[in-house]
Design an enzyme around this catalytic site. Structure first.
Site: not given
Ligand code: BTN
Length: 330
Positions: A127, A192, A327
């Protein structure tokens, strides 16, 4: 059609996949080419960033054995999957392959759920214009075609649904500490492990389709990881036994097509509560980054359209896709 040289590269990889030494002569005999040709093909494997050891008197071996995906095995286990599945060894991006299939298709449409898998992407996309690290034979890279007969607006929340299903798949494999970060990143213990890239083509209210790309880190070779900008992990680090790539590919394809069908019928309605359970930021203080601007609030999950909900002061604000980042706030 594949050219002959590529085919020999493939057979060479298949032979070396066992991680054992193979002499140059044995490889030449097995592949029906000269010793010199084997050297040239080994150079091609270097270009694919496969780690090939050469030891005088012993021959060649890969630094690590590879579990190559076998098309027949995957197809066999996914008999219920009506749509075509393609398996590429090396490609630029599975998204590009899907786009090409669409261009070539009569009527410019594909069977819903058509899937392209690859062992390696040379220009894997993430992305926000990022690259997606896609080394050979280690992770899973897949793109799916999904029609949107009611227009692109009906895709609101689709990527959220897919990210959530990936998280559920990881949990079902017994992995602890799985979470989702809006809109569709999947984390294990804060690092991730998977990402979803959705591209929409068509009209907002007319016909269109979605290309849904998934990158799932199964076992990222250490030597590729220096340039990854954010904390990352892979599935293998969280399992006791060696993982089976076929099983993961089958589970991924089955899970994604199932959630796309669920989404087509019911939207996100049944998934909002489940999202809350896995939401990394639920009830957590967050910063919302909108370009240069930062908004503060407390994460409140998502709504039925996949919008991010944030409590700001006494109000609840909704944020939609695009250039928004979320965040943790210290
Ligand atoms: C992200 O940035 O989190 C999304 C990553 C999506 C990567 C996948 S891998 C298969 C498909 N092909 C691509 O080039 N990108 C997606």
């Amino acid at each position: 059609m594949k050219n002959k040289s590529n085919r020999i590269d493939e057979r060479l990889i298949e032979t070396l996949a066992d991680g054992q030494f193979h002499s140059g002569q044995a490889l030449a005999d097995a592949l029906g080419v000269s010793r010199t040709a084997i050297n040239k093909h080994i150079d091609n494997l270097d270009a694919l960033q496969l780690d090939v050891f050469r030891v005088h008197g012993k021959g060649y071996r890969l630094a690590q054995p590879l579990q190559l995906l076998k098309f027949d095995l995957i197809r066999e286990q996914l008999r219920e999957h009506q749509a075509p599945i393609y398996l590429k060894r090396v490609t630029s991006s599975t998204h590009d392959d899907l786009k090409q299939l669409l261009v070539d298709a009569p009527g410019k449409t594909l069977t819903p759920g058509t899937c392209v898998l690859a062992e390696m992407q040379t220009r894997g996309r993430g992305r926000r214009g990022r690259t997606w690290l896609s080394p050979f034979g280690s992770n899973l890279y897949a793109s799916f075609y999904w029609p949107l007969p009611e227009g692109l607006n009906s895709a609101l929340g689709l990527s959220v649904a897919v990210g959530l299903r990936l998280a559920q798949i990881l949990e079902q494999a017994g992995i602890q500490g799985v979470s989702v970060k809006w809109p569709n990143d999947v984390y294990i213990q804060g690092a991730k492990v998977a990402g979803v890239l959705v591209e929409l083509e068509g009209e907002p209210t007319g016909e269109g389709h979605a290309l849904i790309g998934i990158g799932l880190n199964l076992s990222m070779p250490e030597r590729f990881t220096q340039n990854i900008e954010q904390p990352y992990t892979d599935v293998q680090k969280h399992l006791d036994a060696p993982l089976n790539r076929h099983q993961w590919a089958v589970t991924l394809i089955r899970g994604v097509t199932d959630v796309l069908e669920q989404f087509r019928r019911h939207g996100l309605a049944d998934l909002v509560t489940e999202w809350r359970r896995l939401d990394h930021f639920y009830n957590q203080p967050v910063n919302i980054l909108l370009g240069q601007h930062v908004q503060q609030g407390v994460g409140q999950g998502i709504d039925n359209y996949g919008a991010l909900l944030v409590r700001q002061g006494s109000g609840l604000k909704r944020y939609f896709g695009g250039e928004i980042s979320i965040r943790a706030r210290q």
